[in-house]
Design a protein around this motif. Structure first.
Motif, short mmCIF file in Angstrom:
data_model
loop_
_atom_site.label_atom_id
_atom_site.label_comp_id
_atom_site.label_asym_id
_atom_site.label_seq_id
_atom_site.Cartn_x
_atom_site.Cartn_y
_atom_site.Cartn_z
N LEU A 1 0.85 -1.19 0.00
CA LEU A 1 0.00 0.00 0.00
C LEU A 1 0.89 1.24 0.00
CD1 LEU A 1 -2.88 1.28 0.34
CD2 LEU A 1 -2.40 1.29 2.81
N LEU A 2 0.67 2.11 -0.97
CA LEU A 2 1.39 3.38 -1.02
C LEU A 2 0.48 4.47 -0.48
CD1 LEU A 2 3.66 5.34 -1.96
CD2 LEU A 2 2.62 5.28 -4.25
N VAL A 3 0.98 5.22 0.50
CA VAL A 3 0.19 6.30 1.09
C VAL A 3 0.72 7.63 0.58
CG1 VAL A 3 -0.62 7.35 3.23
CG2 VAL A 3 -0.18 4.89 3.15
N LEU A 4 -0.16 8.40 -0.03
CA LEU A 4 0.20 9.73 -0.53
C LEU A 4 -0.74 10.75 0.12
CD1 LEU A 4 0.58 8.97 -4.36
CD2 LEU A 4 2.43 9.25 -2.70
N THR A 5 -0.43 12.03 -0.07
CA THR A 5 -1.37 13.07 0.34
C THR A 5 -1.85 13.77 -0.93
OG1 THR A 5 0.28 14.82 0.50
CG2 THR A 5 -0.03 13.44 2.46
N PRO A 6 -2.94 14.53 -0.83
CA PRO A 6 -3.45 15.23 -2.02
C PRO A 6 -2.41 16.16 -2.65
CG PRO A 6 -5.10 15.26 -0.30
CD PRO A 6 -3.85 14.70 0.33
N LEU A 7 -1.41 16.56 -1.85
CA LEU A 7 -0.42 17.50 -2.38
C LEU A 7 0.82 16.79 -2.92
CD1 LEU A 7 -0.73 20.30 0.33
CD2 LEU A 7 -1.84 20.15 -1.89
N ALA A 8 0.65 15.54 -3.37
CA ALA A 8 1.80 14.74 -3.83
C ALA A 8 2.37 15.21 -5.17
CB ALA A 8 1.41 13.28 -3.92
N GLY A 9 1.70 16.17 -5.83
CA GLY A 9 2.30 16.72 -7.04
C GLY A 9 1.53 16.38 -8.31
N ASP A 10 2.04 16.90 -9.41
CA ASP A 10 1.33 16.77 -10.69
C ASP A 10 1.69 15.47 -11.41
OD1 ASP A 10 3.85 17.16 -11.65
OD2 ASP A 10 3.44 19.05 -12.67
N ILE A 11 1.25 15.36 -12.63
CA ILE A 11 1.44 14.12 -13.40
C ILE A 11 2.92 13.78 -13.56
CG2 ILE A 11 1.19 15.45 -15.56
CD1 ILE A 11 0.33 11.72 -15.11
N VAL A 12 3.76 14.80 -13.70
CA VAL A 12 5.19 14.51 -13.89
C VAL A 12 5.77 13.87 -12.64
CG1 VAL A 12 7.43 15.50 -14.46
CG2 VAL A 12 5.37 16.42 -15.53
N GLN A 13 5.34 14.34 -11.48
CA GLN A 13 5.81 13.71 -10.24
C GLN A 13 5.39 12.24 -10.19
OE1 GLN A 13 7.88 15.03 -8.35
NE2 GLN A 13 7.71 17.19 -8.92
N GLN A 14 4.18 11.96 -10.64
CA GLN A 14 3.69 10.58 -10.56
C GLN A 14 4.40 9.70 -11.61
OE1 GLN A 14 2.43 10.66 -7.83
NE2 GLN A 14 1.87 12.82 -7.89
N LEU A 15 4.73 10.32 -12.76
CA LEU A 15 5.45 9.55 -13.78
C LEU A 15 6.85 9.18 -13.29
CD1 LEU A 15 4.41 11.51 -17.00
CD2 LEU A 15 3.77 9.15 -16.41
N LYS A 16 7.42 10.04 -12.43
CA LYS A 16 8.76 9.77 -11.90
C LYS A 16 8.76 8.71 -10.82
CE LYS A 16 9.79 14.23 -10.94
NZ LYS A 16 10.60 15.32 -10.37
N ASN A 17 7.59 8.47 -10.25
CA ASN A 17 7.52 7.73 -8.98
C ASN A 17 7.44 6.22 -9.20
OD1 ASN A 17 7.14 6.86 -6.40
ND2 ASN A 17 5.48 8.30 -5.94
N ASP A 18 8.54 5.54 -8.94
CA ASP A 18 8.57 4.09 -9.12
C ASP A 18 7.74 3.36 -8.06
OD1 ASP A 18 9.30 2.00 -10.75
OD2 ASP A 18 11.26 1.68 -9.82
#
Lengths: 130, 286
Positions: free
Chosen positions: B156-173
Motif C-alpha cells: 500500500l502506497l500512502v500519498l497526500t493530495p499535495l503529492a504533485g502533478d502528473i510529472v511527479q507521478q510519472l517519476k515515482n517508481d
C-alpha cells in the motif's frame, strides 16, 4: 549497538515539550528512542517496553500524577519480570522523590537538569550492565 | 526456532538478537535461515514522511484484530548521522495491549531503501510465531525505495493530495511497485487533481491501480480500504521469491566490512558469487 530507550507519557498529562527535548538529546547521543506519545495507559507503556525490548524507560510527568501512575507502571513491569531501568523527569516535587526511588525509580530528574546529565546517566548504567 | 505468538518478550528479544548481529553474521543468518511457507499475509505500507502510514496501519490493525486476526507490525524509522533514531510510530496507535497484537519499531541503521537490511528475518520470525497478518512500515520513502515490494504480498502506497502533478507521478517508481494507493489527509486538501492523475495508472499492468480516498484521523474511507486489503491472500510465490531477494538485499545493503576482514573485494566478491549461484542457479564463481 545503540541503546534502546522508551520515553513515555502516562495518563492525561499533555505537556510533551520536555519529552521532546529528552528524545532529541538522547537521539543526538546515538540512542534509539521509542517515543510513545501522550495519553498512554500504564499497560500500553509496559507493552511498549516489552515489545521494543528496551532496557530503559523514561517517564515524563508534569501534571502531578506521578505518584498515581508511576507505581502502577513499576508494578506491571514487576509482574512481567522485566528488569527495566526506570527514570523520571518533569515537575516532580522534591518531597516525592524518595517515595519514587523506594519504589524502584532509579533517578528523578528535576527542572534545571542538563540533557548531558541524562545522557551520562543512561550511558553509565548501560556500560555497567554489559 | 519458533517462538509462540503470545510470548511477546521472547519475540522482542529474538528481534534484538537479529538487530545486534554483525553484518557478516546477519548475512550468514539470511543465507542459512529456513523460510516458512507463507501462512499469513504480509502487508507493506510505504510513502513519504507525514503521509499517514502509521496512522493508517493503526486503523487497519484495529480492524484486523476485530476480525479475529493476529497482527504484528514492524515499523521502521531512519537512523540519523548521530547513530541515534527516533522511533515514533507507536505515537499514532492507541490500541490496548492484547496477546494477538505485537508492534516493534526498528531503525534503518544505515541500510538503504527505507528498510533495515535484516527485515525479512524479522518478518519470517513473526509469521512462524503465528501472526497471520504482518504489517511492515518503511521509513519515509520518496520515489525509488521500492525494495519493500519484493518482501510483501501487498504493498500500500500512502500519498497526500499535495503529492504533485502528473510529472511527479510519472517519476515515482513506488506507483509501479504498489498494489494500491491510499490518498490520505483529504480533510486538509482537495484530492481531485491527484485522483484524476492516478486514474490512468496500472492499465498497462492489466488493471487500474486501486486508489482509495481516506482521512485516517477521522476514519473516513478506511472501511473500503480495509475491505480491499482484507481480500489479499499470501502470494504463492512469496517464499521462493523472498529468499533470494532477502539474500541479495542483505548483500546490497550491508555497509562496511565484518570484523577481521581485511580485504573487502575478496570478501564481498566471494559472497556475491555465492549468492548469484544460489539465486540464479548459475555456476558463476567469478
Amino acid at each position: 549497538m545503540p541503546i534502546r530507550v522508551v520515553i513515555a507519557k502516562v495518563g492525561l498529562d499533555g505537556h510533551d515539550r520536555g519529552a521532546h527535548v529528552i528524545v532529541r538529546a538522547l537521539r543526538d547521543a546515538g540512542m534509539e528512542i521509542v517515543y510513545t506519545g501522550i495519553r498512554q495507559t500504564p499497560e500500553m507503556v509496559v507493552a511498549a517496553v516489552e515489545q521494543e525490548d528496551a532496557p530503559f524507560l523514561g517517564i515524563s510527568s508534569l501534571s502531578g500524577s506521578h505518584l498515581h501512575h508511576i507505581p502502577r507502571v513499576i508494578e506491571l513491569l514487576k509482574e512481567k519480570k522485566l528488569d527495566t531501568i526506570v527514570f523520571a523527569g518533569g515537575i516532580i516535587p522534591a518531597a516525592d522523590v524518595a517515595a519514587l526511588e523506594k519504589l524502584g525509580v532509579k533517578r528523578v530528574f528535576s527542572p534545571g537538569t542538563t540533557t548531558t546529565e541524562v545522557v551520562e546517566f543512561i550511558n553509565g548504567l548501560a556500560a555497567a550492565r554489559t | 526456532m519458533t517462538i509462540p505468538r503470545t510470548d511477546h518478550r521472547g519475540l522482542a528479544r529474538a528481534i534484538t538478537e537479529l538487530t545486534d548481529l554483525t553484518p557478516s553474521a546477519l548475512l550468514e543468518k539470511a543465507l542459512t535461515a529456513s523460510w516458512p511457507a507463507p501462512r499469513g499475509v504480509v502487508l507493506g505500507v510505504t510513502g513519504p514522511a507525514g503521509a499517514g502510514k502509521s496512522t493508517i496501519i493503526a486503523a487497519l490493525a484495529e480492524r484486523y484484530l476485530a476480525a479475529g486476526n493476529a497482527v504484528a507490525v514492524v515499523s521502521i524509522d531512519p537512523t540519523l548521522k548521530s547513530g541515534g533514531a527516533v522511533l515514533g510510530d507507536r505515537v499514532r496507535m492507541a490500541i490496548p495491549p492484547a496477546p494477538k497484537f505485537f508492534w516493534r519499531s526498528l531503525a534503518t541503521r544505515g541500510s538503504g531503501n527505507a528498510l533495515w537490511a535484516g527485515l525479512p528475518l524479522v518478518t519470517a520470525l513473526l509469521l512462524r510465531a503465528g501472526f497471520d497478518r504482518v504489517i511492515v512500515e518503511t521509513a519515509g520513502a520518496g520515489q525509488d525505495e521500492t525494495g519493500i515490494a519484493e518482501q510483501v504480498d501487498t504493498l500500500l502506497l500512502v500519498l497526500t493530495p499535495l503529492a504533485g502533478d502528473i510529472v511527479q507521478q510519472l517519476k515515482n517508481d513506488l506507483l509501479e511497485a504498489a498494489s494500491a494507493v491510499a490518498v490520505n489527509r483529504c480533510d486538509e486538501a482537495n484530492p481531485a487533481a491527484l485522483l484524476a492523475t492516478l486514474a490512468g495508472f496500472g492499465e498497462d499492468r492489466g488493471a487500474p491501480l486501486p486508489v482509495f480516498t481516506v482521512t485516517a484521523l477521522t476514519g473516513a474511507g478506511l472501511d473500503p480500504l480495509f475491505a480491499a486489503l482484507k481480500a489479499a491472500t499470501p502470494r504463492r510465490d512469496l517464499a521462493p521469491l523472498w529468499k533470494p531477494a532477502a539474500r541479495a538485499y542483505v548483500l546490497q545493503t550491508i555497509d562496511g566490512l565484518p570484523d577481521g576482514q581485511a580485504n573487502p573485494e575478496a570478501f564481498f566478491g566471494a559472497l556475491h558469487a555465492a549468492c548469484r549461484a544460489e539465486i540464479g542457479g548459475t555456476k558463476d564463481r567469478s
